[in-house]
Design a protein around this motif. Structure first.
Motif, mmCIF file in Angstrom:
data_model
loop_
_atom_site.group_PDB
_atom_site.id
_atom_site.type_symbol
_atom_site.label_atom_id
_atom_site.label_comp_id
_atom_site.label_asym_id
_atom_site.label_seq_id
_atom_site.Cartn_x
_atom_site.Cartn_y
_atom_site.Cartn_z
ATOM 1 N N ARG A 84 0.825 -1.207 0.000
ATOM 2 C CA ARG A 84 0.000 0.000 0.000
ATOM 3 C C ARG A 84 0.861 1.261 0.000
ATOM 4 N NH1 ARG A 84 -2.004 3.360 3.888
ATOM 5 N NH2 ARG A 84 -1.031 2.080 5.503
ATOM 6 N N LEU A 85 1.791 1.378 0.937
ATOM 7 C CA LEU A 85 2.663 2.548 0.974
ATOM 8 C C LEU A 85 3.634 2.560 -0.200
ATOM 9 C CD1 LEU A 85 3.504 2.664 4.800
ATOM 10 C CD2 LEU A 85 2.014 4.219 3.527
ATOM 11 N N LEU A 86 4.095 1.377 -0.602
ATOM 12 C CA LEU A 86 5.024 1.293 -1.735
ATOM 13 C C LEU A 86 4.371 1.794 -3.010
ATOM 14 C CD1 LEU A 86 7.855 0.301 -2.628
ATOM 15 C CD2 LEU A 86 6.785 -1.894 -3.172
ATOM 16 N N ARG A 87 3.068 1.519 -3.167
ATOM 17 C CA ARG A 87 2.351 1.936 -4.377
ATOM 18 C C ARG A 87 2.265 3.455 -4.480
ATOM 19 N NH1 ARG A 87 -2.099 -0.544 -3.342
ATOM 20 N NH2 ARG A 87 -1.368 -2.564 -4.136
ATOM 21 N N ILE A 88 2.382 4.146 -3.357
ATOM 22 C CA ILE A 88 2.327 5.612 -3.356
ATOM 23 C C ILE A 88 3.737 6.212 -3.404
ATOM 24 C CG2 ILE A 88 1.572 7.652 -2.077
ATOM 25 C CD1 ILE A 88 -0.583 5.899 -0.791
ATOM 26 N N GLY A 89 4.595 5.736 -2.520
ATOM 27 C CA GLY A 89 5.915 6.335 -2.374
ATOM 28 C C GLY A 89 6.857 6.071 -3.531
ATOM 29 N N SER A 90 6.825 4.855 -4.074
ATOM 30 C CA SER A 90 7.776 4.507 -5.136
ATOM 31 C C SER A 90 7.578 5.327 -6.407
ATOM 32 C CB SER A 90 7.679 3.004 -5.443
ATOM 33 O OG SER A 90 8.622 2.629 -6.410
ATOM 34 N N PRO A 91 6.347 5.451 -6.944
ATOM 35 C CA PRO A 91 6.190 6.299 -8.146
ATOM 36 C C PRO A 91 6.543 7.754 -7.893
ATOM 37 C CG PRO A 91 4.288 4.854 -7.860
ATOM 38 C CD PRO A 91 5.088 4.750 -6.605
ATOM 39 N N LEU A 92 6.164 8.284 -6.724
ATOM 40 C CA LEU A 92 6.497 9.671 -6.401
ATOM 41 C C LEU A 92 8.002 9.881 -6.434
ATOM 42 C CD1 LEU A 92 4.235 10.974 -3.474
ATOM 43 C CD2 LEU A 92 4.550 12.001 -5.725
ATOM 44 N N PHE A 93 8.714 8.994 -5.768
ATOM 45 C CA PHE A 93 10.165 9.143 -5.688
ATOM 46 C C PHE A 93 10.828 8.956 -7.046
ATOM 47 C CE2 PHE A 93 14.310 7.057 -5.297
ATOM 48 C CZ PHE A 93 15.018 8.069 -4.687
ATOM 49 N N GLY B 82 12.008 22.144 -11.154
ATOM 50 C CA GLY B 82 12.905 21.623 -10.127
ATOM 51 C C GLY B 82 12.260 21.569 -8.766
ATOM 52 N N THR B 83 11.475 22.604 -8.430
ATOM 53 C CA THR B 83 10.806 22.625 -7.126
ATOM 54 C C THR B 83 9.733 21.548 -7.045
ATOM 55 O OG1 THR B 83 11.200 25.020 -6.943
ATOM 56 C CG2 THR B 83 9.518 24.051 -5.504
ATOM 57 N N ILE B 84 8.928 21.411 -8.105
ATOM 58 C CA ILE B 84 7.882 20.386 -8.113
ATOM 59 C C ILE B 84 8.503 18.986 -8.027
ATOM 60 C CG2 ILE B 84 6.050 19.338 -9.487
ATOM 61 C CD1 ILE B 84 5.452 22.100 -10.631
ATOM 62 N N ALA B 85 9.531 18.749 -8.848
ATOM 63 C CA ALA B 85 10.190 17.443 -8.824
ATOM 64 C C ALA B 85 10.871 17.193 -7.487
ATOM 65 C CB ALA B 85 11.211 17.360 -9.958
ATOM 66 N N GLY B 86 11.462 18.235 -6.910
ATOM 67 C CA GLY B 86 12.124 18.079 -5.616
ATOM 68 C C GLY B 86 11.149 17.746 -4.507
ATOM 69 N N VAL B 87 9.997 18.419 -4.500
ATOM 70 C CA VAL B 87 8.979 18.131 -3.478
ATOM 71 C C VAL B 87 8.451 16.706 -3.639
ATOM 72 C CG1 VAL B 87 6.664 18.741 -2.685
ATOM 73 C CG2 VAL B 87 8.328 20.546 -3.167
ATOM 74 N N ALA B 88 8.212 16.285 -4.899
ATOM 75 C CA ALA B 88 7.749 14.919 -5.154
ATOM 76 C C ALA B 88 8.792 13.902 -4.700
ATOM 77 C CB ALA B 88 7.440 14.739 -6.635
ATOM 78 N N THR B 89 10.060 14.194 -4.980
ATOM 79 C CA THR B 89 11.128 13.275 -4.578
ATOM 80 C C THR B 89 11.222 13.169 -3.063
ATOM 81 O OG1 THR B 89 12.372 13.852 -6.573
ATOM 82 C CG2 THR B 89 13.577 12.777 -4.795
ATOM 83 N N VAL B 90 11.184 14.307 -2.381
ATOM 84 C CA VAL B 90 11.262 14.302 -0.920
ATOM 85 C C VAL B 90 10.051 13.598 -0.319
ATOM 86 C CG1 VAL B 90 11.223 15.771 1.131
ATOM 87 C CG2 VAL B 90 12.710 16.350 -0.785
ATOM 88 N N GLY B 91 8.856 13.884 -0.863
ATOM 89 C CA GLY B 91 7.655 13.226 -0.357
ATOM 90 C C GLY B 91 7.699 11.723 -0.545
ATOM 91 N N GLY B 92 8.089 11.293 -1.741
ATOM 92 C CA GLY B 92 8.186 9.861 -2.000
ATOM 93 C C GLY B 92 9.220 9.190 -1.128
ATOM 94 N N LEU B 93 10.371 9.841 -0.963
ATOM 95 C CA LEU B 93 11.429 9.271 -0.129
ATOM 96 C C LEU B 93 10.985 9.193 1.329
ATOM 97 C CD1 LEU B 93 14.334 8.235 -0.023
ATOM 98 C CD2 LEU B 93 15.087 10.593 0.334
ATOM 99 N N ALA B 94 10.267 10.207 1.792
ATOM 100 C CA ALA B 94 9.768 10.188 3.174
ATOM 101 C C ALA B 94 8.809 9.012 3.395
ATOM 102 C CB ALA B 94 9.069 11.507 3.492
ATOM 103 N N ILE B 95 7.944 8.762 2.419
ATOM 104 C CA ILE B 95 7.016 7.628 2.534
ATOM 105 C C ILE B 95 7.782 6.310 2.549
ATOM 106 C CG2 ILE B 95 5.156 6.379 1.364
ATOM 107 C CD1 ILE B 95 4.148 9.062 0.325
#
Length: 255
Positions: free
Chosen positions: A59-68, A108-121
């Motif tokens: 469940r969490l992997l399905r959200i965090g992995s694509p984001l990251f 860069g900001t959008i991609a950075g926020v997505a990367t940080v969010g995905g990595l946090a998950i």
């Protein structure tokens, strides 16, 4: 005779610390990165994997992995374009500095926020899901720390310089320094003039790339192209009974 004199003056101007950080260290990291991958592929092919934990939790992997992964892909493309492509080339192509700056900061900001969010998950999942945490090695933990610090410093440098501050054109200093490493004419003076956050981001990236060949990050340099041409795998049951349900057409038992 002018070239040696220039090199001496440059060493005096930037100091021994600047030469070590922005000349010696990049070449050491480059050597470790290349030779480390060669060694890993030759002696640890079975370890060349992501060590997927999808079976433990999805469940969490399905959200965090694509984001990251999508976020970091955009970040990498942006870094390659900004560091490798000279400023004069984009200007020749008709892309003005303002247009390039706005698009680079926005994406860069959008991609950075997505990367940080995905990595946090992904980190939260790895820490809170028991089986996933049990499968996490010390190497994985060190990799996550190094990756998180590098990404956080990059996002902080972008926000501090281009959103909170008055803007900073890294293509005037950092990009020429990066290219000078591969030209075998390194110019450390360019990096000594860069803001501290950009310097810290560059140093953290060098540490990450030196550590890269010995972590699960090696999977980013491979693609499963063999799956496109390998033959189908046919599964046959060893049960002698056919079962109560009649087989579908084309799937009749042959023997």
């Amino acid at each position: 005779m002018t070239a040696p004199a220039q090199r001496v003056d440059l060493a005096v101007e930037t100091g021994t610390g600047g030469v070590l950080l922005w000349v010696v260290l990049p070449y050491v990291v480059l050597a470790v990165f290349v030779l480390g991958h060669i060694w890993r592929y030759r002696y640890d092919k079975f370890g060349w994997t992501t060590r997927s934990s999808q079976l433990y939790e999805r469940r969490l992997l399905r959200i965090g992995s694509p984001l990251f992964h999508f976020g970091i892909l955009v970040v990498l493309i942006g870094h390659i374009g900004g560091l490798v492509v000279p400023k004069s080339w984009t200007e020749t192509a008709g892309i003005g500095e303002d247009a390039y700056h706005v698009s680079a900061v926005l994406l860069g900001t959008i991609a950075g926020v997505a990367t940080v969010g995905g990595l946090a998950i992904l980190i939260y999942r790895r820490r809170t899901v028991g089986p996933v945490f049990s499968a996490t090695t010390r190497n994985d933990k060190a990799m996550y720390v190094s990756l998180s610090v590098t990404i956080a410093l990059g996002l902080a440098a972008t926000v501090a310089a281009n959103i909170v501050g008055g803007g900073y054109d890294y293509r005037e200093t950092i990009s020429p320094w990066f290219r000078s490493i591969f030209y075998l004419q390194p110019d450390p003076a360019l990096m000594t003039d860069a803001p501290v956050l950009f310097q810290l981001h560059a140093l953290s990236a060098l540490i990450l790339f030196a550590f890269w060949p010995f972590t699960r990050l090696v999977h980013m340099l491979t693609a499963p192209l063999g799956y496109l041409t390998r033959p189908y795998i046919v599964y046959r049951s060893r049960d002698t009974r056919l079962g109560a349900r009649a087989p579908r057409r084309g799937w009749e038992r042959t023997g």
